[in-house]
Design an enzyme around this catalytic site. Structure first.
Site: not given
Ligand SMILES: *Cc1c(COP(=O)(O)O)cnc(C)c1O
Length: 430
Positions: A107
């Protein structure tokens, strides 16, 4: 480029306004009016193009003239100032490591891009913007880090008490400056519901400019499409049919991959890999979409009972179940299966996966059973030491902590405990 609300009851707005507003007034998510594919030559030559140039070409139509090209290029270069390595486990499975950013979760890219866009749009504005973010673990850390010190922007993070890892909690609660953390006595869904309520609360919105930094926000969501291009760039000369297994929670990441495909990136198929929060897996099996309360698992960033981006996926496939099903499979795995996968990846390939990546790996294996001639890339969405207890417990080997993690461990947590929406509102208005 204009954006429309998927609830179709709000005016179309610019990229700038979509970034500042987050969610449309009719509660709909924003979606770009048009997607113009890039020329085929772009993908044929992609091996010779830098990551920043790829990202610029891919995103510029969505930003259009609202950020001048030279500034957009700088934003992208700053956003992407770390590596995106591919590790090949065998001739059918690779992983794309998306955890080399400052908070060691994928993210970081979306959060850094959004923070810089908002900082640019807000530079001459005297009205402070308050970013609200509900997090099941990683979003909050990435957003807080991305926005730390950005002028004119305050960040309020809501996280479910006791349901994020110790390291995640440190990352959320130790930054200070323009970042505050709220520890919510409840689940991630409760946090998300509070944020949604705040956006609809005129008592608040008349007094302050609120926005969201969840993948609801187009500036958080869209840059994630870069990853799929970076992986393709490294693998396409070696492997013909490339599929992606995306560990999914709110389905923003996999949906961004579909946007890359809409732009012409030759991706053969997507696999949405889930833990026991399996609303979408069930949907593909039964055609019935039943949001449920989220269940707590060891891959906690995917503990989402009602994935907010699924509606964008529906839009991409024009609400045609068959078209979606042709292009996306979904599998769901238990915590025991996930732990067994962490051990298998370690013992077969000497690779340490985190629980989310391990779910992605299992998605690859499930898909490869019926599609053996494809190359499956699972996204490693977080560094394994963010889930130290689980990972060390399974592979029985001590892990060295990377510098990004070491730097938060000794710091003191600062968080305000809340239980209800009224307490949340009072905090914002204080
Ligand atoms: C947020 C997150 C996800 C999921 O991603 P989405 O875009 O919400 O489907 C998967 N793995 C990790 C480590 C995350 O932080």
């Amino acid at each position: 480029m204009k954006y429309y609300s998927l609830n179709k009851k709000a005016p179309n707005i610019s990229f700038k306004d979509a970034v500042i507003k987050g969610l449309a007034p009719d509660k709909g998510l924003y979606f770009p009016e048009r997607i113009t594919p890039l020329p085929k030559a772009f993908f044929d030559n992609i091996a010779h193009v830098s990551n920043s140039e790829i990202a610029f070409e891919a995103i510029k139509q969505f930003v259009s003239s609202e950020i001048p090209e030279d500034i957009l290029k700088t934003i992208i270069e700053e956003t992407l100032s770390f590596e995106f390595p591919i590790v090949e486990l065998n001739e059918n499975i690779s992983t794309l490591e998306l955890f080399h950013g400052p908070t060691m979760a994928f993210k970081d890219v979306g959060a850094r891009f959004m923070a810089r866009c908002l900082g640019y749009f807000n530079q001459n504005n005297t009205n402070e913007v308050t970013v609200l973010v509900a997090t099941s673990g990683d979003t909050g850390a990435a957003v807080a880090n991305g926005f730390l010190g950005v002028k004119g922007v305050k960040v309020v993070i809501l996280y479910p008490s006791g349901k994020v890892s110790d390291i995640q909690e440190k990352q959320l609660t130790t930054l200070g400056q323009n970042i505050s953390a709220l520890e919510v006595k409840g689940t991630f869904d409760d946090c998300q519901a509070m944020v949604k309520n705040a956006f609809l609360d005129e008592n608040l919105t008349s007094k302050m400019q609120l926005t969201s930094a969840n993948s609801i926000n187009v500036a958080r969501w869209l840059p994630q499409l870069f990853y799929f291009m970076f992986a393709y760039k490294k693998l396409h000369t070696k492997y013909k049919d490339i599929v992606f297994s995306v560990p999914s929670g709110n389905f923003g990441n996999v949906c961004a991959g579909m946007m890359a495909q809409q732009l012409g990136l030759p991706i053969k198929h997507f696999i949405a890999s889930n833990n026991e929060n399996n609303v979408v897996t069930e949907y593909l099996n039964t055609q019935l979409y039943h949001p449920k309360p989220s269940l707590q698992t060891i891959s906690n960033a995917m503990d989402v009972g009602n994935p907010s981006n699924f509606i964008r996926i529906q839009e991409i496939y024009k609400n045609k179940f068959e078209s979606l099903k042709e292009n996306m499979s979904s599998f769901s795995f238990s915590d025991d299966e996930t732990k067994a996968a962490i051990l298998e990846i370690y013992s077969h390939y000497n690779y340490v996966a985190d629980p989310h990546g391990a779910v992605g790996y299992l998605g690859c294996k499930a898909y490869l059973e019926n599609n053996p001639n494809t190359h499956c890339v699972f996204l490693e969405t977080a560094h394994p030491t963010k889930f130290l207890d689980v990972v060390e417990g399974v592979i029985k080997t001590k892990q060295a902590l990377p510098k990004q993690i070491q730097s938060v461990i000794g710091k003191d947590k600062v968080a305000t405990i809340i239980s209800t929406y009224d307490e949340f509102r009072a905090f914002l208005l204080r």
